[in-house]
Enzyme design. Sequence first.
Site, PDB file in Angstrom:
ATOM      1  N   LYS A  17      -8.725 -12.314   7.159  1.00 24.92           N
ATOM      2  CA  LYS A  17      -7.384 -12.422   7.756  1.00 24.92           C
ATOM      3  C   LYS A  17      -7.006 -11.104   8.426  1.00 24.92           C
ATOM      4  O   LYS A  17      -7.637 -10.078   8.178  1.00 24.92           O
ATOM      5  CB  LYS A  17      -6.383 -12.776   6.657  1.00 24.92           C
ATOM      6  CG  LYS A  17      -6.313 -11.723   5.554  1.00 24.92           C
ATOM      7  CD  LYS A  17      -5.696 -12.282   4.281  1.00 24.92           C
ATOM      8  CE  LYS A  17      -5.526 -11.185   3.251  1.00 24.92           C
ATOM      9  NZ  LYS A  17      -5.063 -11.715   1.957  1.00 24.92           N
ATOM     10  N   ARG A  63       3.956 -16.640  -5.303  1.00 22.32           N
ATOM     11  CA  ARG A  63       3.912 -16.478  -3.862  1.00 22.32           C
ATOM     12  C   ARG A  63       3.547 -17.840  -3.293  1.00 22.32           C
ATOM     13  O   ARG A  63       4.361 -18.746  -3.361  1.00 22.32           O
ATOM     14  CB  ARG A  63       2.902 -15.369  -3.514  1.00 22.32           C
ATOM     15  CG  ARG A  63       3.110 -14.761  -2.175  1.00 22.32           C
ATOM     16  CD  ARG A  63       2.180 -13.592  -1.918  1.00 22.32           C
ATOM     17  NE  ARG A  63       0.767 -14.006  -1.902  1.00 22.32           N
ATOM     18  CZ  ARG A  63      -0.232 -13.190  -1.538  1.00 22.32           C
ATOM     19  NH1 ARG A  63       0.028 -11.942  -1.186  1.00 22.32           N
ATOM     20  NH2 ARG A  63      -1.471 -13.611  -1.535  1.00 22.32           N
ATOM     21  N   TYR A 114       7.451  18.144  18.161  1.00 30.30           N
ATOM     22  CA  TYR A 114       8.858  17.750  18.043  1.00 30.30           C
ATOM     23  C   TYR A 114       9.525  18.434  16.855  1.00 30.30           C
ATOM     24  O   TYR A 114       8.966  18.496  15.756  1.00 30.30           O
ATOM     25  CB  TYR A 114       8.967  16.235  17.840  1.00 30.30           C
ATOM     26  CG  TYR A 114       8.810  15.437  19.121  1.00 30.30           C
ATOM     27  CD1 TYR A 114       9.637  15.665  20.217  1.00 30.30           C
ATOM     28  CD2 TYR A 114       7.845  14.444  19.219  1.00 30.30           C
ATOM     29  CE1 TYR A 114       9.499  14.925  21.385  1.00 30.30           C
ATOM     30  CE2 TYR A 114       7.702  13.686  20.382  1.00 30.30           C
ATOM     31  CZ  TYR A 114       8.529  13.943  21.461  1.00 30.30           C
ATOM     32  OH  TYR A 114       8.389  13.210  22.607  1.00 30.30           O
ATOM     33  N   MET A 142       4.192   9.915  19.213  1.00 27.22           N
ATOM     34  CA  MET A 142       3.814   8.511  19.451  1.00 27.22           C
ATOM     35  C   MET A 142       2.357   8.368  19.900  1.00 27.22           C
ATOM     36  O   MET A 142       1.639   7.483  19.419  1.00 27.22           O
ATOM     37  CB  MET A 142       4.738   7.884  20.504  1.00 27.22           C
ATOM     38  CG  MET A 142       4.500   6.395  20.683  1.00 27.22           C
ATOM     39  SD  MET A 142       5.490   5.653  21.976  1.00 27.22           S
ATOM     40  CE  MET A 142       7.143   5.791  21.310  1.00 27.22           C
TER      41      MET A 142
HETATM   42  C1  PLP Z   1      -5.873 -11.246   0.997  1.00 25.51           C
HETATM   43  C2  PLP Z   1      -6.342 -12.181   0.001  1.00 25.51           C
HETATM   44  C3  PLP Z   1      -7.549 -11.954  -0.681  1.00 25.51           C
HETATM   45  C4  PLP Z   1      -8.321 -10.661  -0.565  1.00 25.51           C
HETATM   46  O1  PLP Z   1      -7.689  -9.677  -1.365  1.00 25.51           O
HETATM   47  P1  PLP Z   1      -8.254  -8.190  -1.508  1.00 25.51           P
HETATM   48  O2  PLP Z   1      -7.330  -7.540  -2.473  1.00 25.51           O
HETATM   49  O3  PLP Z   1      -8.150  -7.576  -0.140  1.00 25.51           O
HETATM   50  O4  PLP Z   1      -9.645  -8.274  -1.980  1.00 25.51           O
HETATM   51  C5  PLP Z   1      -8.014 -12.944  -1.528  1.00 25.51           C
HETATM   52  N1  PLP Z   1      -7.308 -14.078  -1.709  1.00 25.51           N
HETATM   53  C6  PLP Z   1      -6.135 -14.331  -1.098  1.00 25.51           C
HETATM   54  C7  PLP Z   1      -5.408 -15.600  -1.368  1.00 25.51           C
HETATM   55  C8  PLP Z   1      -5.601 -13.386  -0.235  1.00 25.51           C
HETATM   56  O5  PLP Z   1      -4.424 -13.613   0.355  1.00 25.51           O
END
Ligand code: PLP
Length: 359
Positions: free
Chosen positions: A51, A145, A261, A309
């Site tokens: 992701k 969550r 700055y 920046m």
């Molecule tokens: C992001 C995520 C992971 C990976 O987690 P890490 O801590 O980066 O290894 C695994 N499972 C779910 C559901 C996630 O959202």
Amino acid sequence: MPDPSFARPVAAFAPLPPAALRLALDATALAANWRALDRMSGAASAGAAVKADAYGLGAARVVPVLAQAGCRDWFVAHWGEVPDVLAHVPPASIHVLHGPMNAADVAYAQATGVTPVLNSLAQVRRWREAGGGRCDLMVDTGINRLGLPLADLGDPALAGLDIDCCISHLASADEDVAQNAQQLARFQAVCAQIPAQRYSLANSAGIALGARWHADVTRPGIALYGGIVRSELAGVIAQVAHPQAAVIQRRQLQPGDLVGYNATFTADRPICAAVVALGYADGYLRTWSGKGEFRWRGSTLPVIGRVSMDMTIVDATSAPDLAEGDWLDVAYDLPEAAKISGLSQYELLTLLGRRFLRD
Ligand SMILES: *Cc1c(COP(=O)(O)O)cnc(C)c1O
């Protein structure tokens, strides 16, 4: 009125000169990290959380390397992240964590053949009403969550669902706390109640917790990319992402000269400064002001004054041969950088901006 003479096809412009920022990827370390996590996963096989464009490293680079290493399951969050992964691996191996929130998501899952993660009874019903098919089911065992609450697991809408992975997610696997055993116990009860092809609980830190958390498929993310989120991973996991930035100017400072700055740095001696093409717009946040370091041929160049920046100023006195156009390595070992900056290892990677060349 816009001047139509500017409306030329992109190809009519000259090719772009080379970028002044690049995010180098150590593909050997990436593959070795996945193999180490797969080995640590014991009887389970390691997938990969890719992701957020593989945590900012670039899914187009990361996915082929991990596929070659043997990875067979891919986890993305948004539907919009599917195409970059789908270009390299079979559709059903891509699991979309946010689930189908509307008819368009369902239609996309069915047209592409990617696997939706169903997170609520509403998503289960939406999926089934559209014809259903193979899916994952996320169950919440205590992070509160995404995922079905345990109280929903007896619902008739779940009966006969074609579940590939039954998933839950650990909240605190990077700490030694009672919550890890509590989530495991709840997950074991879920496994007994919900029929699925495979079960999956552990993220990177969960892999290091031990065999009881491994189930059938593990889902490492941060550790693939060099994150060390538990001490068991130290010495096992290597740095993968190496940000590099070009020097765009050198200047000589005299004692009393003010830098950057708000003049937060005053030269107390003659200093050879270098201006680097990296700033907070690139994710090199102002927290690095007066704290960050760059490296060049064995010299360490500390950041002086405020990060701005698009630029950072470093003390390059120890590198008299450094010239405009030379490339510096940003000191970016994740556990170390997290300690110094106060940012998490996850933030350090996902912050890195679009001006970095990722090739
Ligand atoms: C992001 C995520 C992971 C990976 O987690 P890490 O801590 O980066 O290894 C695994 N499972 C779910 C559901 C996630 O959202």
